[in-house]
Design a protein around this motif. Structure first.
Motif, PDB file in Angstrom:
ATOM      1  N   VAL A 184       0.858  -1.184   0.000  1.00 39.93           N
ATOM      2  CA  VAL A 184       0.000   0.000   0.000  1.00 39.93           C
ATOM      3  C   VAL A 184       0.894   1.234   0.000  1.00 39.93           C
ATOM      4  N   HIS A 185       0.594   2.165  -0.896  1.00 43.50           N
ATOM      5  CA  HIS A 185       1.403   3.376  -0.975  1.00 43.50           C
ATOM      6  C   HIS A 185       0.805   4.454  -0.076  1.00 43.50           C
ATOM      7  N   ALA A 186       1.147   4.359   1.210  1.00 43.43           N
ATOM      8  CA  ALA A 186       0.673   5.331   2.196  1.00 43.43           C
ATOM      9  C   ALA A 186       1.575   5.235   3.419  1.00 43.43           C
ATOM     10  N   SER A 187       1.580   6.271   4.219  1.00 47.77           N
ATOM     11  CA  SER A 187       2.417   6.242   5.418  1.00 47.77           C
ATOM     12  C   SER A 187       1.783   5.329   6.470  1.00 47.77           C
ATOM     13  N   PRO A 188       2.615   4.658   7.259  1.00 48.81           N
ATOM     14  CA  PRO A 188       2.094   3.780   8.308  1.00 48.81           C
ATOM     15  C   PRO A 188       1.165   4.534   9.278  1.00 48.81           C
ATOM     16  N   GLN A 189       1.497   5.797   9.566  1.00 49.40           N
ATOM     17  CA  GLN A 189       0.677   6.580  10.501  1.00 49.40           C
ATOM     18  C   GLN A 189      -0.727   6.793   9.939  1.00 49.40           C
ATOM     19  N   LEU A 190      -0.814   7.136   8.651  1.00 53.18           N
ATOM     20  CA  LEU A 190      -2.114   7.346   8.015  1.00 53.18           C
ATOM     21  C   LEU A 190      -2.883   6.023   7.965  1.00 53.18           C
ATOM     22  N   LEU A 191      -2.204   4.969   7.548  1.00 57.30           N
ATOM     23  CA  LEU A 191      -2.842   3.649   7.472  1.00 57.30           C
ATOM     24  C   LEU A 191      -3.422   3.238   8.812  1.00 57.30           C
ATOM     25  N   TYR A 192      -2.676   3.498   9.880  1.00 58.94           N
ATOM     26  CA  TYR A 192      -3.128   3.082  11.201  1.00 58.94           C
ATOM     27  C   TYR A 192      -4.475   3.725  11.552  1.00 58.94           C
ATOM     28  N   GLN A 193      -4.660   4.975  11.150  1.00 57.52           N
ATOM     29  CA  GLN A 193      -5.945   5.642  11.403  1.00 57.52           C
ATOM     30  C   GLN A 193      -7.085   4.901  10.710  1.00 57.52           C
ATOM     31  N   TYR A 194      -6.809   4.376   9.521  1.00 61.48           N
ATOM     32  CA  TYR A 194      -7.840   3.676   8.753  1.00 61.48           C
ATOM     33  C   TYR A 194      -8.130   2.266   9.260  1.00 61.48           C
ATOM     34  N   ILE A 195      -7.190   1.664   9.987  1.00 61.47           N
ATOM     35  CA  ILE A 195      -7.435   0.301  10.470  1.00 61.47           C
ATOM     36  C   ILE A 195      -7.851   0.261  11.937  1.00 61.47           C
ATOM     37  N   SER A 196      -7.678   1.354  12.666  1.00 65.12           N
ATOM     38  CA  SER A 196      -7.867   1.275  14.124  1.00 65.12           C
ATOM     39  C   SER A 196      -9.024   2.108  14.663  1.00 65.12           C
ATOM     40  N   GLU A 256     -14.719   3.834   6.401  1.00 61.83           N
ATOM     41  CA  GLU A 256     -14.379   4.372   5.072  1.00 61.83           C
ATOM     42  C   GLU A 256     -14.160   3.251   4.048  1.00 61.83           C
ATOM     43  N   TRP A 257     -13.770   2.055   4.532  1.00 68.45           N
ATOM     44  CA  TRP A 257     -13.408   1.002   3.580  1.00 68.45           C
ATOM     45  C   TRP A 257     -13.820  -0.408   3.995  1.00 68.45           C
ATOM     46  N   PHE A 258     -13.929  -0.670   5.300  1.00 68.35           N
ATOM     47  CA  PHE A 258     -14.145  -2.042   5.743  1.00 68.35           C
ATOM     48  C   PHE A 258     -15.621  -2.406   5.873  1.00 68.35           C
ATOM     49  N   ALA A 259     -16.419  -1.454   6.315  1.00 70.09           N
ATOM     50  CA  ALA A 259     -17.846  -1.705   6.512  1.00 70.09           C
ATOM     51  C   ALA A 259     -18.606  -0.429   6.184  1.00 70.09           C
ATOM     52  N   ASP A 260     -19.934  -0.559   6.043  1.00 68.71           N
ATOM     53  CA  ASP A 260     -20.741   0.630   5.762  1.00 68.71           C
ATOM     54  C   ASP A 260     -20.699   1.597   6.939  1.00 68.71           C
ATOM     55  N   ASN A 261     -20.676   1.031   8.146  1.00 67.53           N
ATOM     56  CA  ASN A 261     -20.618   1.851   9.348  1.00 67.53           C
ATOM     57  C   ASN A 261     -19.961   1.037  10.447  1.00 67.53           C
ATOM     58  N   VAL A 262     -19.243   1.724  11.331  1.00 64.63           N
ATOM     59  CA  VAL A 262     -18.570   1.048  12.440  1.00 64.63           C
ATOM     60  C   VAL A 262     -18.770   1.887  13.694  1.00 64.63           C
ATOM     61  N   ASN A 263     -19.216   1.234  14.751  1.00 61.31           N
ATOM     62  CA  ASN A 263     -19.365   1.900  16.042  1.00 61.31           C
ATOM     63  C   ASN A 263     -18.539   1.152  17.068  1.00 61.31           C
ATOM     64  N   SER A 264     -18.064   1.871  18.061  1.00 60.37           N
ATOM     65  CA  SER A 264     -17.342   1.171  19.120  1.00 60.37           C
ATOM     66  C   SER A 264     -17.814   1.667  20.474  1.00 60.37           C
ATOM     67  N   ARG A 265     -17.825   0.726  21.394  1.00 63.92           N
ATOM     68  CA  ARG A 265     -18.107   1.051  22.787  1.00 63.92           C
ATOM     69  C   ARG A 265     -17.107   0.256  23.601  1.00 63.92           C
ATOM     70  N   GLY A 266     -16.115   0.952  24.113  1.00 61.39           N
ATOM     71  CA  GLY A 266     -15.051   0.264  24.844  1.00 61.39           C
ATOM     72  C   GLY A 266     -14.296  -0.661  23.919  1.00 61.39           C
ATOM     73  N   GLU A 267     -14.205  -1.932  24.316  1.00 59.28           N
ATOM     74  CA  GLU A 267     -13.443  -2.898  23.509  1.00 59.28           C
ATOM     75  C   GLU A 267     -14.313  -3.593  22.464  1.00 59.28           C
ATOM     76  N   PHE A 268     -15.585  -3.205  22.374  1.00 58.90           N
ATOM     77  CA  PHE A 268     -16.484  -3.845  21.419  1.00 58.90           C
ATOM     78  C   PHE A 268     -16.772  -2.952  20.221  1.00 58.90           C
ATOM     79  N   GLU A 281      -9.383  -9.051  -0.609  1.00 54.26           N
ATOM     80  CA  GLU A 281      -8.838  -8.342  -1.770  1.00 54.26           C
ATOM     81  C   GLU A 281      -9.734  -7.157  -2.132  1.00 54.26           C
ATOM     82  N   ASN A 282     -11.046  -7.370  -2.089  1.00 54.32           N
ATOM     83  CA  ASN A 282     -11.981  -6.272  -2.373  1.00 54.32           C
ATOM     84  C   ASN A 282     -11.899  -5.180  -1.315  1.00 54.32           C
ATOM     85  N   GLN A 283     -11.808  -5.587  -0.042  1.00 55.79           N
ATOM     86  CA  GLN A 283     -11.735  -4.604   1.048  1.00 55.79           C
ATOM     87  C   GLN A 283     -10.463  -3.760   0.907  1.00 55.79           C
ATOM     88  N   ILE A 284      -9.329  -4.404   0.671  1.00 56.61           N
ATOM     89  CA  ILE A 284      -8.063  -3.678   0.568  1.00 56.61           C
ATOM     90  C   ILE A 284      -8.058  -2.798  -0.676  1.00 56.61           C
TER      91      ILE A 284
END
Length: 130
Positions: A13-25, A32-44, A117-120
């Motif tokens: 992936v052509h992106a900085s690790p810092q930017l990528l981390y924001q997108y995965i964490s 933005e890319w993995f699901a239509d919507n993501v919510n978190s409450r604590g560790e869930f 592959e589609n998600q990435i």
């Protein structure tokens, strides 16, 4: 319940690790890319696709490096499988890769890999590195 099989995939992936981390964490990054919507409450985390929800428990994360989840349905079935998204930087070339570790039932591995592959591919488009 048959055992799931572990598999790994690597994507450059052509992106900085810092930017990528924001997108995965973060919920906003993942939505933005993995699901239509993501919510978190604590560790869930709740991942929403086309109106259906899947819950996952955050098992671990290391800032700038990786995040690991277990789907609650696997936790309820007492399965030790998880999925991990890891950022790896090549020491020599400085190429940035995403390493996916996931589990699927043996007859669903090809389908699971295609899904990743589609998600990435979606992630790369969001990052402008497609």
């Amino acid at each position: 319940m048959e055992d799931k099989v572990k598999f790994e995939m690597e994507f450059v992936v052509h992106a900085s690790p810092q930017l990528l981390y924001q997108y995965i964490s973060t919920p906003s990054g993942l939505s933005e890319w993995f699901a239509d919507n993501v919510n978190s409450r604590g560790e869930f985390f709740t991942f929403i696709w086309d109106g259906s929800e899947e819950k996952a428990k955050l098992l671990s994360k290391k800032s700038g490096e990786r995040i690991k989840f277990r789907w609650m349905v696997d936790e309820e079935d007492d399965l030790s499988c998880y999925f991990e998204i890891r950022i790896q930087v090549d020491e020599i070339t400085k190429d940035v890769s995403i390493i996916i570790t996931d589990y699927a039932e043996e007859d669903e591995i090809d389908e699971a890999k295609m899904l990743w592959e589609n998600q990435i591919s979606d992630l790369k488009q969001v990052l402008g590195s497609a």
